[in-house]
Every structure is written in C-alpha cells, then in structure tokens.
Design an enzyme around this catalytic site. Structure first.
Site, PDB file in Angstrom:
ATOM      1  N   SER A  56      68.787  46.764 -44.701  1.00  0.00           N
ATOM      2  CA  SER A  56      67.818  46.306 -43.692  1.00  0.00           C
ATOM      3  C   SER A  56      68.187  46.704 -42.097  1.00  0.00           C
ATOM      4  O   SER A  56      68.401  47.615 -41.783  1.00  0.00           O
ATOM      5  CB  SER A  56      67.910  44.692 -43.810  1.00  0.00           C
ATOM      6  OG  SER A  56      66.570  44.469 -43.102  1.00  0.00           O
ATOM      7  N   ASP A  87      62.811  47.062 -38.250  1.00  0.00           N
ATOM      8  CA  ASP A  87      63.941  47.488 -38.454  1.00  0.00           C
ATOM      9  C   ASP A  87      63.984  48.651 -39.527  1.00  0.00           C
ATOM     10  O   ASP A  87      62.967  49.193 -40.039  1.00  0.00           O
ATOM     11  CB  ASP A  87      64.967  46.198 -38.916  1.00  0.00           C
ATOM     12  CG  ASP A  87      64.103  45.483 -40.174  1.00  0.00           C
ATOM     13  OD1 ASP A  87      63.144  45.900 -40.758  1.00  0.00           O
ATOM     14  OD2 ASP A  87      64.808  44.662 -40.907  1.00  0.00           O
ATOM     15  N   ASP A 128      64.222  48.819 -42.925  1.00  0.00           N
ATOM     16  CA  ASP A 128      63.574  48.744 -43.915  1.00  0.00           C
ATOM     17  C   ASP A 128      62.048  48.139 -43.734  1.00  0.00           C
ATOM     18  O   ASP A 128      61.328  47.712 -44.993  1.00  0.00           O
ATOM     19  CB  ASP A 128      64.193  48.018 -45.106  1.00  0.00           C
ATOM     20  CG  ASP A 128      64.534  46.635 -44.939  1.00  0.00           C
ATOM     21  OD1 ASP A 128      64.493  46.244 -43.723  1.00  0.00           O
ATOM     22  OD2 ASP A 128      64.535  45.990 -45.898  1.00  0.00           O
ATOM     23  N   ASP A 186      61.082  45.187 -43.175  1.00  0.00           N
ATOM     24  CA  ASP A 186      60.756  43.840 -43.569  1.00  0.00           C
ATOM     25  C   ASP A 186      60.533  42.821 -42.450  1.00  0.00           C
ATOM     26  O   ASP A 186      59.901  41.980 -42.526  1.00  0.00           O
ATOM     27  CB  ASP A 186      61.464  43.229 -44.649  1.00  0.00           C
ATOM     28  CG  ASP A 186      63.129  43.120 -43.885  1.00  0.00           C
ATOM     29  OD1 ASP A 186      63.561  43.606 -43.055  1.00  0.00           O
ATOM     30  OD2 ASP A 186      63.860  42.091 -44.668  1.00  0.00           O
TER      31      ASP A 186
END
Length: 442
Positions: free
Chosen positions: A99, A236, A238, A240
């Site tokens: 992440s 960010d 990834d 999410d």
C-alpha cells in the site's frame, strides 16, 4: 495481534515478506476454501513493486497446489482486486501490496467475495494453517489452473455508472507511480479534462513517497492552484487511499474529507463508522444533519466490519480510506476520486470546507519498551480520575469540550498521544494532562 495485522501481512522483502511465506499463504488460503466448501477460484493482483512479481508467482503456486484456480489480474489497484472477487465468482482475492509503505516493503492482504477484507476469524484460521503447516495439497492430476484477466475495464465501467457529474470539471490526478490508473480512465470517460502527475507505474516510487500526505503532495497542490483545475486527487501505491486538493490548492485534511463524504452519503437517522482518533469536527458536522457517529478501532478493517451493519451508511478513516457499503466493503480510492469530482462539480470544495469546523488537535508519541505495562497503568489511572472512558482501542477519554486518546503503536515502541478540543486553551490543557498520564505510567 497475529501475523495478519489490520492491513494484512506487511514488511521488508527478504525479511518479513518472502517467496516462502507467499507460497504458504497460497497453500493456507486454498486449503481453507476447500475446507469451507467455498468457490475454489482466487483472484490475485499486485501493485507495481517489482518484488510483487515473484511473490505472486509463489502465491499462485501455493494456491494451485491445493486445487484452487488462480485468476491473475497482473498490476491492479487493490480495490480492483477486492471487487473482482465477486465479479469473477471467486472464493477469495489476494492483493500483493504494501500500500502506502516505502519501496523496500511488500505485503499480502486477503479479500472476501463481499469486498470486505478477511475478518478476525478468517485471519486467525489462515494463521493457524500457516503455524501448523495445515495444508491440503493435491496430487498431480488435481492441481489448479492459472489464467489472466484484465479487470480494470470492469472497474472503470462501474465507476462511470456510479458517478453523476454536473458538468465536466478539470482534474489533476497524482497517481504516485502506483496502480490507480482506473481513476484517470473513468474520469476521462466521464468527460473530464484530466492532467496527471507521476502516472508511470514504478514500484520504486521515484515521483514522491507513496503515502499521499500534504507534504508529499505539494506538487499536486501547486499545480491545481496555478491551473484551471477544480479538484486534485492523490492516490497511494495500490490506490486504496484517496486524498483531495481544492481548486485554491488547499490540501483537504482527512477529517474534513471524511465529514464531506459522510454528509453526502448518509441521511438523517443513519450512522457513520469512524475510528476512535477522528476529529470532533466530523461528529459536530454530522450531528447538525441528524447523523450519528459510531467509533471503531483504528484500521479500515474495523471500519469495514462496522459498515456491514445496515444502519451504517458510510465508513471512513482520515488517513484516506473511504467505504461506501452500498457499493463495496473495500476502501476504493478510484471510487472516492469520482465522488470527490462529483462533489466539486456541484459546489466548489472550498465552499464546502467552510461548513466543516476546524478544531485544534495535538499529537505526539512517547517512547517506551513496555507499551503493554504502560497502557495498563494508564487505564488504571484514567478509570480513577475520569467518568467517560472507552477502551475499544487504547484509552479514549471524553471531557467537557474535548477528548484525548492514549494508544500503543501497533508497530513501534511508542504510545501515541492525541488531544482535541473546540478551543485552543482547552486542547493544550488536555494534551498536557494526557502526556502526564503516560509519563507517570512509565
């Protein structure tokens, strides 16, 4: 906390996170699905970190050894992976990602068909299988298959269908060299003029650190301020998480963004799930609209668990994880991006921000190698001195006009101290009182 924390397994590659571990996680997940007689198909995707390629290979091998069929999404946003579990009629999903962590790290996060991350019971079962090597491996003729699927167009289609813009604002999207390209594709298809920053996926994150903080997104804020853009979006690694910049270059605080999202998503009588460290400003803003706040432990996993209740219309963390339970139980940064643009198209974010209170908040950390013992002594002292005490996650004390929170860090030898009030002097008093409690307990 076990091996799977609130964000799954996460840590340095070659130390905490290895191909051996990924192989065994695949074996554990596949064996668990078979034991529960769940659908034996697993979707897998990763963020742009180069280490993710070998980790996915190892994970897929472990899954296939148990007879599970692997559907490889390649480089994909974590919310794309989480949503694709249901879209692909799979029993589980796995994101190989760290992440917003820096480039040397990677990790593994598990998803249910509802889009919710594995809950405590499911995580505990996977940990047990890893600990005991309780794997149900198949013979040569019972191995699973591995196929590829680009699920990004499905995600884009869903985003476009769920977004209703008043006009087509100019938008700047800072992808942080991550996997959030679906945001750009969706906004472009919606008719927006989109300018990008750090759009080339690169797991070394050369453009900026992966976490979309105000400091890390200074270039985004400057570009939005000096251009005709009505809103800026930052993700960010990834995707999410999603953070926002208003047209004048103001980077929206997480609490203000949470208040705006929740105020639009919820109606009078609804509840909104927020972690215990969320600002009073959110509670006050929502109370004016007849919306109640339900506090959870810190971590989007806990917010998502609360959001499974039909009375919870929205859940969010000020760090940038936003959950619309009617849409999906995973934090979906691209969906949040579309909702931010939708809000900006109806009324400028700068005007909306003026409606959200801004209270003084103080944060600090106290180093200690005895977090558990210190927190136990803090609890005893607080119980003896205060009436409104909650121990859901750390120790949170409510007092007239404010609150303070003492909470052990999950990853570092620290006790975190947070205090907030509706005026400056009261905030400082509460902060000093909270720090004194920790100092006395050391």
């Amino acid at each position: 906390m076990g091996m799977f924390g609130t964000s799954g397994i996460r840590g340095p590659v070659g130390e905490t996170v290895t191909a051996d571990l990924a192989l065994d996680v695949g074996r554990a997940v596949g064996s668990d699905l078979a034991a529960r007689d769940a659908e034996g198909r697993v979707v897998v995707g990763r963020d742009p970190r180069e280490s993710g390629e070998l980790l996915v290979d190892a994970l897929a091998a472990g899954l296939r050894e148990t007879g599970a069929d692997v559907v490889d999404l390649g480089v994909a946003a974590t919310p794309t992976v989480a949503r694709a579990v249901a879209w692909g009629d799979a029993g589980a999903g796995v994101s190989v990602t760290a992440s917003h962590n820096p480039a040397p790290d990677n990790g593994i996060k598990l998803w249910q068909p509802s889009g919710q991350a594995y809950d405590a019971d499911l995580r505990a079962e996977i940990e047990r299988r890893l600990r005991e090597a309780a794997f149900d491996l198949r013979a040569w003729d019972g191995l699973g298959t591995r196929t590829e699927w680009d699920a990004a167009p499905d995600h884009v289609e869903r985003l476009v269908a769920a977004t209703d813009l008043s006009g087509a604002p100019d938008v700047v999207v800072d992808l942080g060299n991550g996997a959030g390209g679906v945001t750009v594709d969706a906004l472009t298809e919606l008719g927006c003029s989109v300018e990008t920053l750090n759009a080339q996926p690169d797991g070394t994150f050369p453009g900026r650190p992966s976490e979309p903080t105000a400091e890390n997104c200074a270039s985004l804020a400057a570009l939005v301020r000096e251009s005709d853009a009505e809103v800026g979006i930052a993700h960010d690694g990834d995707a999410d998480r999603a953070r926002a910049v208003a047209a004048d270059g103001t980077f929206l605080s997480g609490d203000a963004t949470l208040a705006l999202f929740a105020g639009e998503a919820a109606s009078e009588g609804d509840r909104v799930a927020v972690p215990v460290d969320t600002s009073l400003a959110v509670e006050d803003y929502l109370a004016e609209r007849g919306i109640d706040v339900e506090r959870t432990r810190v971590g989007d996993v806990y917010v998502a668990e609360a959001a499974t209740d039909p009375g919870v219309a929205f859940g969010g963390e000020p760090s940038g994880a936003w959950i619309w339970p009617g849409e999906t139980l995973c934090p979906d940064g691209p969906y949040a991006a579309c909702k931010l643009v939708e809000l900006a198209s109806e009324r400028p974010l700068t005007e909306r921000l003026a409606d959200v209170p801004d209270y003084p908040i103080r944060r600090d950390s106290v180093e200690t190698d005895e977090k558990a013992a210190v927190m136990e002594r803090v609890r005893e002292a607080v119980d003896a001195e205060y009436d409104d005490v909650a121990t859901l996650d750390g120790v949170r004390v409510g007092v007239d006009g404010g609150w303070f929170l003492l909470r052990a860090s999950g990853t570092q030898p620290l006790v975190r101290v947070t205090a907030e009030a509706r005026d400056e002097r009261r905030a400082e008093e509460l902060f000093e009182a909270a720090r004194s409690l920790v100092a006395s307990a050391r």
